[in-house]
Design a protein around this motif. Structure first.
Motif, PDB file in Angstrom:
ATOM      1  N   PRO A  32       1.019  -1.348   0.162  1.00  0.00           N
ATOM      2  CA  PRO A  32       0.040   0.136   0.020  1.00  0.00           C
ATOM      3  C   PRO A  32       0.846   1.428  -0.124  1.00  0.00           C
ATOM      4  O   PRO A  32       1.843   1.268   0.535  1.00  0.00           O
ATOM      5  N   LEU A  33       0.554   2.388  -0.621  1.00  0.00           N
ATOM      6  CA  LEU A  33       1.048   3.701  -0.837  1.00  0.00           C
ATOM      7  C   LEU A  33      -0.013   4.394   0.007  1.00  0.00           C
ATOM      8  O   LEU A  33      -1.009   4.915  -0.565  1.00  0.00           O
ATOM      9  N   LYS A  34       0.791   5.168   1.069  1.00  0.00           N
ATOM     10  CA  LYS A  34      -0.370   6.178   1.667  1.00  0.00           C
ATOM     11  C   LYS A  34       0.786   7.248   2.054  1.00  0.00           C
ATOM     12  O   LYS A  34       1.731   7.459   2.079  1.00  0.00           O
ATOM     13  N   HIS A  35      -0.194   8.654   2.181  1.00  0.00           N
ATOM     14  CA  HIS A  35       0.350   9.953   2.373  1.00  0.00           C
ATOM     15  C   HIS A  35      -0.484  10.310   3.349  1.00  0.00           C
ATOM     16  O   HIS A  35      -1.648  10.696   3.138  1.00  0.00           O
ATOM     17  N   SER A  36       0.045  10.661   4.650  1.00  0.00           N
ATOM     18  CA  SER A  36      -0.854  11.045   5.767  1.00  0.00           C
ATOM     19  C   SER A  36      -2.151   9.928   5.831  1.00  0.00           C
ATOM     20  O   SER A  36      -1.487   8.613   5.869  1.00  0.00           O
ATOM     21  N   LYS A  37      -3.092  10.306   5.900  1.00  0.00           N
ATOM     22  CA  LYS A  37      -4.254   9.127   5.789  1.00  0.00           C
ATOM     23  C   LYS A  37      -4.773   9.164   4.579  1.00  0.00           C
ATOM     24  O   LYS A  37      -5.674   8.317   4.359  1.00  0.00           O
ATOM     25  N   ARG A  38      -4.338   9.659   3.407  1.00  0.00           N
ATOM     26  CA  ARG A  38      -4.900   9.365   2.111  1.00  0.00           C
ATOM     27  C   ARG A  38      -4.059   8.222   1.469  1.00  0.00           C
ATOM     28  O   ARG A  38      -2.850   8.210   1.549  1.00  0.00           O
ATOM     29  N   SER A  39      -4.819   7.119   0.722  1.00  0.00           N
ATOM     30  CA  SER A  39      -4.366   6.128   0.208  1.00  0.00           C
ATOM     31  C   SER A  39      -4.143   6.817  -1.348  1.00  0.00           C
ATOM     32  O   SER A  39      -4.797   7.141  -1.980  1.00  0.00           O
ATOM     33  N   LEU A  40      -2.728   6.197  -1.754  1.00  0.00           N
ATOM     34  CA  LEU A  40      -2.424   6.742  -3.148  1.00  0.00           C
ATOM     35  C   LEU A  40      -2.372   5.539  -4.144  1.00  0.00           C
ATOM     36  O   LEU A  40      -1.832   5.689  -5.397  1.00  0.00           O
ATOM     37  N   GLY A  41      -2.820   4.435  -3.492  1.00  0.00           N
ATOM     38  CA  GLY A  41      -2.747   2.979  -4.310  1.00  0.00           C
ATOM     39  C   GLY A  41      -1.977   2.067  -3.819  1.00  0.00           C
ATOM     40  O   GLY A  41      -1.593   2.002  -2.731  1.00  0.00           O
ATOM     41  N   GLU A  42      -1.627   1.257  -4.549  1.00  0.00           N
ATOM     42  CA  GLU A  42      -0.961   0.128  -4.218  1.00  0.00           C
ATOM     43  C   GLU A  42      -0.255  -0.707  -5.319  1.00  0.00           C
ATOM     44  O   GLU A  42      -0.513  -0.408  -6.478  1.00  0.00           O
ATOM     45  N   ILE A  43       1.108  -0.944  -4.944  1.00  0.00           N
ATOM     46  CA  ILE A  43       1.845  -1.458  -5.963  1.00  0.00           C
ATOM     47  C   ILE A  43       1.797  -3.110  -5.872  1.00  0.00           C
ATOM     48  O   ILE A  43       1.748  -3.641  -4.847  1.00  0.00           O
ATOM     49  N   ASP A  44       1.441  -3.618  -6.943  1.00  0.00           N
ATOM     50  CA  ASP A  44       1.098  -5.046  -7.084  1.00  0.00           C
ATOM     51  C   ASP A  44       2.238  -5.992  -6.615  1.00  0.00           C
ATOM     52  O   ASP A  44       2.173  -6.660  -5.643  1.00  0.00           O
ATOM     53  N   ILE A  45       3.541  -5.715  -7.254  1.00  0.00           N
ATOM     54  CA  ILE A  45       4.694  -6.441  -6.865  1.00  0.00           C
ATOM     55  C   ILE A  45       5.807  -5.466  -6.905  1.00  0.00           C
ATOM     56  O   ILE A  45       6.038  -4.709  -7.767  1.00  0.00           O
ATOM     57  N   MET A  46       6.704  -5.594  -5.595  1.00  0.00           N
ATOM     58  CA  MET A  46       7.857  -4.710  -5.561  1.00  0.00           C
ATOM     59  C   MET A  46       8.732  -5.792  -5.189  1.00  0.00           C
ATOM     60  O   MET A  46       8.856  -6.470  -4.396  1.00  0.00           O
ATOM     61  N   ALA A  47       9.803  -6.003  -6.018  1.00  0.00           N
ATOM     62  CA  ALA A  47      10.908  -6.864  -6.262  1.00  0.00           C
ATOM     63  C   ALA A  47      12.307  -6.168  -6.264  1.00  0.00           C
ATOM     64  O   ALA A  47      12.578  -5.237  -6.747  1.00  0.00           O
ATOM     65  N   ILE A  74       3.729   6.127  -9.264  1.00  0.00           N
ATOM     66  CA  ILE A  74       4.171   5.609  -8.318  1.00  0.00           C
ATOM     67  C   ILE A  74       5.832   5.836  -8.516  1.00  0.00           C
ATOM     68  O   ILE A  74       6.352   6.211  -7.269  1.00  0.00           O
ATOM     69  N   LYS A  75       6.426   5.719  -9.437  1.00  0.00           N
ATOM     70  CA  LYS A  75       7.894   6.002  -9.459  1.00  0.00           C
ATOM     71  C   LYS A  75       7.969   7.552  -9.284  1.00  0.00           C
ATOM     72  O   LYS A  75       9.039   7.966  -8.511  1.00  0.00           O
ATOM     73  N   LYS A  76       7.089   8.253  -9.585  1.00  0.00           N
ATOM     74  CA  LYS A  76       7.451   9.788  -9.357  1.00  0.00           C
ATOM     75  C   LYS A  76       7.092  10.074  -7.733  1.00  0.00           C
ATOM     76  O   LYS A  76       8.124  10.970  -7.282  1.00  0.00           O
ATOM     77  N   TYR A  77       6.041   9.697  -7.139  1.00  0.00           N
ATOM     78  CA  TYR A  77       5.746  10.068  -5.954  1.00  0.00           C
ATOM     79  C   TYR A  77       6.970   9.474  -4.894  1.00  0.00           C
ATOM     80  O   TYR A  77       7.341   9.934  -4.062  1.00  0.00           O
ATOM     81  N   LEU A  78       7.458   8.173  -5.069  1.00  0.00           N
ATOM     82  CA  LEU A  78       8.457   7.576  -4.440  1.00  0.00           C
ATOM     83  C   LEU A  78       9.940   7.981  -4.925  1.00  0.00           C
ATOM     84  O   LEU A  78      10.980   7.531  -4.288  1.00  0.00           O
ATOM     85  N   ASN A  79       9.957   8.748  -5.899  1.00  0.00           N
ATOM     86  CA  ASN A  79      11.175   9.164  -6.146  1.00  0.00           C
ATOM     87  C   ASN A  79      12.096   7.900  -6.649  1.00  0.00           C
ATOM     88  O   ASN A  79      13.435   7.926  -6.207  1.00  0.00           O
ATOM     89  N   LEU A  80      11.552   7.003  -7.606  1.00  0.00           N
ATOM     90  CA  LEU A  80      12.290   5.872  -7.955  1.00  0.00           C
ATOM     91  C   LEU A  80      12.537   6.225  -9.462  1.00  0.00           C
ATOM     92  O   LEU A  80      12.263   5.145 -10.267  1.00  0.00           O
ATOM     93  N   LYS A  81      13.298   6.987  -9.961  1.00  0.00           N
ATOM     94  CA  LYS A  81      13.911   7.212 -11.372  1.00  0.00           C
ATOM     95  C   LYS A  81      14.503   5.913 -12.021  1.00  0.00           C
ATOM     96  O   LYS A  81      14.285   5.718 -13.224  1.00  0.00           O
ATOM     97  N   ASN A  82      15.237   5.192 -10.914  1.00  0.00           N
ATOM     98  CA  ASN A  82      16.054   4.245 -11.786  1.00  0.00           C
ATOM     99  C   ASN A  82      15.343   2.731 -11.520  1.00  0.00           C
ATOM    100  O   ASN A  82      15.899   1.659 -12.101  1.00  0.00           O
TER     101      ASN A  82
END
Length: 98
Positions: A32-47, A74-82
């Protein structure tokens, strides 16, 4: 006690996890991806393999544009450019680099 029946999407997520599990050091499912109390979605698989991170979005049918949009957000929000990102279509068993 009965185990709850899995949705088609959840079965496809587990199917993909079983296909890729030997390629990674760790795999997290339905993150799950959350910011404060707000849900931003879910990553199905993170490996993860070493310091390499891969994200997988699973859809029942071939909806690659929606998956690509979700993965980019998701990549933008978590700053996962690579991080590498992939789309898996459960219906056709197709795995695509996004």
């Amino acid at each position: 006690m009965k185990t709850p029946k899995l949705s088609k999407h959840d079965r496809y997520v587990l199917e993909l996890r079983n296909k890729i599990k030997d390629d990674y050091d760790s795999i997290s499912v339905n993150v799950p991806l959350k910011h404060s109390k707000r849900s931003l979605g879910e990553i199905d698989i993170m490996a993860q393999k070493g310091n390499r991170l891969d994200l997988y979005e699973v859809k029942c049918s071939y909806r690659i544009l929606k998956a690509k949009k979700q993965l980019n957000r998701i990549k933008k929000y978590l700053n996962l450019k690579n991080a590498r990102s992939y789309f898996y279509c459960g219906n056709s068993k197709l795995l695509v680099v996004v």
